[in-house]
Enzyme design. Structure first.
Site, PDB file in Angstrom:
ATOM      1  N   SER A  89       0.748  -1.239   0.014  1.00  0.00           N
ATOM      2  CA  SER A  89      -0.002   0.075   0.130  1.00  0.00           C
ATOM      3  C   SER A  89       0.980   1.393  -0.040  1.00  0.00           C
ATOM      4  CB  SER A  89      -0.856   0.075   1.190  1.00  0.00           C
ATOM      5  OG  SER A  89      -0.180  -0.185   2.327  1.00  0.00           O
ATOM      6  N   ASP A 111      -2.142   8.639   7.880  1.00  0.00           N
ATOM      7  CA  ASP A 111      -2.950   7.675   8.390  1.00  0.00           C
ATOM      8  C   ASP A 111      -2.223   6.630   9.328  1.00  0.00           C
ATOM      9  OD1 ASP A 111      -1.919   5.591   6.882  1.00  0.00           O
ATOM     10  OD2 ASP A 111      -3.935   5.439   5.738  1.00  0.00           O
ATOM     11  N   HIS A 137       0.541   4.928   6.906  1.00  0.00           N
ATOM     12  CA  HIS A 137       1.234   5.556   5.667  1.00  0.00           C
ATOM     13  C   HIS A 137       1.715   6.900   5.796  1.00  0.00           C
ATOM     14  CE1 HIS A 137      -1.900   2.515   4.711  1.00  0.00           C
ATOM     15  NE2 HIS A 137      -0.755   2.101   3.939  1.00  0.00           N
TER      16      HIS A 137
END
Ligand SMILES: *[C@@H]1O[C@H](CO)[C@@H](O)[C@H](O)[C@H]1NC(C)=O
Ligand SMILES: *[C@@H]1O[C@H](CO)[C@@H](O)[C@H](O)[C@H]1NC(C)=O
Ligand SMILES: *[C@@H]1O[C@H](CO)[C@@H](O)[C@H](O)[C@H]1NC(C)=O
Ligand SMILES: *[C@@H]1O[C@H](CO)[C@@H](O)[C@H](O)[C@H]1NC(C)=O
Length: 358
Positions: free
Chosen positions: A35, A323, A326
């Site tokens: 991600s 977040d 990340h």
């Protein structure tokens, strides 16, 4: 180098200029991983691991794309530095024809080196499947470029950012039996046994110039800090897992550089460079080094970034983390600069600029 004649410098300057005027410094960039670099490959999968909703993309010209970030990922910013446009996601019906010529991004959120990693969340593309998908792109490139893709593939950059989820969404899961079965050392060995073969697969498909990230200081992400007792320090046991993996990875890449003819495996030390930014955050222009911008709970690290959460951080540039897992666009800009033109403390045995010019 100083001794070469002036005309050589002129030729060098002209070839540099033509490569800049002609567009990018590399023909293409192919991206693999998790991600941290996923541009939306999970959008259409049955999984909880997707980010195609607001406030993700709040500072991104394209808006919501599936990136786990307020703006661009580190792959996006690295691509910009090399003169590339945004590299399209593999798993999108529009990523066909001339759109694939400057590269394709296969990265999938929650995925890892192991097939089982992240499957708790639903469907994903593990690294092996990402490499298979690259094989399918190759068939299309062969017909687009008329069969002679050898030089194109050799000169392109293969950026691989993987392994984080093999820890966060596998080894460290509350019900995982892995810590009973494996020590930090033997688990890293297991991962690298597969990763070694996977990188050789990419080499056998035609890749030569590889940028491989180590693991970041995983104990410093808001999710780890928020779930630990102390919101002002990183979780040392988690950082230790990352360090063990990284030192073995670096040795493995050194060996691949020797074993695979004509290959350049560049190790990107994201651990030290990220820890440097977190520790010396104010000198990099940040105000918050441990607390996420979007999330909830302690350090805003205990609940993921969701559309229902009010986005109270008006200046995202104040935060290292977007977040619980990340980093922000601002961090990714800094990280890509360090990889591209940084010194040997940030990437080894050279930086990305030297890699693509070699
Ligand atoms: C999503 O999947 C469906 C069915 O598999 C397909 O028809 C559609 O084109 C896909 N859309 C995107 C954006 O990938
Ligand atoms: C993942 O599964 C595929 C298909 O079964 C297999 O070929 C591959 O070796 C597996 N990869 C790992 C890392 O175990
Ligand atoms: C939290 O971490 C900081 C920095 O390492 C340390 O100074 C402090 O004593 C810790 N607090 C607790 C309650 O452990
Ligand atoms: C923080 O910056 C100082 C001064 O440049 C440097 O010596 C130190 O290593 C940095 N900290 C980390 C963790 O990189």
């Amino acid at each position: 180098m100083r001794k070469v004649g002036g005309w050589i410098w002129l030729l060098l300057a002209m070839s540099l200029m033509s490569s800049v005027i002609g567009g990018a410094e590399v023909p293409a960039m192919f991206v693999f991983g998790d991600s941290l670099v996923d541009p939306g490959n999970n959008n259409n999968l049955t999984t909880l691991a997707k980010a195609n909703y607001k406030p993700n993309g709040v500072d991104f010209p394209e808006g919501v794309t599936g990136r786990f970030c307020n703006g661009g990922t580190v792959a996006d910013h690295l691509g910009f530095r090399m003169g590339l446009p945004l590299i399209p996601p593999y798993n999108n019906p529009n990523t066909v024809g001339s759109k694939i010529l400057q590269g394709v991004n296969y990265a999938s959120a929650a995925s890892g080196i192991l097939n089982e990693t992240g499957t708790l969340f639903g469907q994903l593309f593990p690294l092996d499947e990402q490499i298979q998908n690259f094989g399918k792109t190759l068939e299309e490139l062969n017909s687009l470029l008329g069969g002679d893709v050898g030089d194109y593939l050799k000169n392109s950059l293969y950026f691989v950012c993987v392994g984080n989820n093999d820890y966060l969404n596998n080894y460290l899961l509350p019900l995982s039996n892995k810590p009973k079965k494996y020590t930090p050392e033997t688990f890293a060995d297991l991962l690298l046994h597969h990763f070694n073969r996977q990188l050789k697969d990419l080499y056998n498909l035609g890749g030569r110039k590889f940028l491989i990230t180590g693991l970041g200081p995983l104990g410093c992400i808001p999710e780890q800090i928020g779930n630990s007792g102390n919101t002002s320090s990183c979780v040392e046991s988690t950082n230790h897992l990352a360090s063990v993996f990284n030192s073995k990875l670096k040795a493995m890449l050194d060996q691949l550089n020797i074993d695979l003819d004509g290959s350049y495996f560049l190790y990107w030390d994201t651990y030290s460079s990220t820890l440097d930014v977190i520790t010396n955050y104010s000198s990099y222009g940040f105000k918050y080094q441990h607390k996420a911008c979007c999330g909830a709970g302690r350090a805003k690290g205990q609940i993921i970034c969701l559309p229902v959460l009010p986005l109270k951080c008006h200046d995202r540039r104040d935060f290292v983390f977007w977040d619980p897992y990340h980093p922000t666009d601002a961090f990714n800009v800094i990280a890509s600069r360090l990889a591209y033109q940084g010194n040997l403390q940030h990437s080894f045995p050279r930086n990305v600029q030297e890699l693509i010019e070699s």
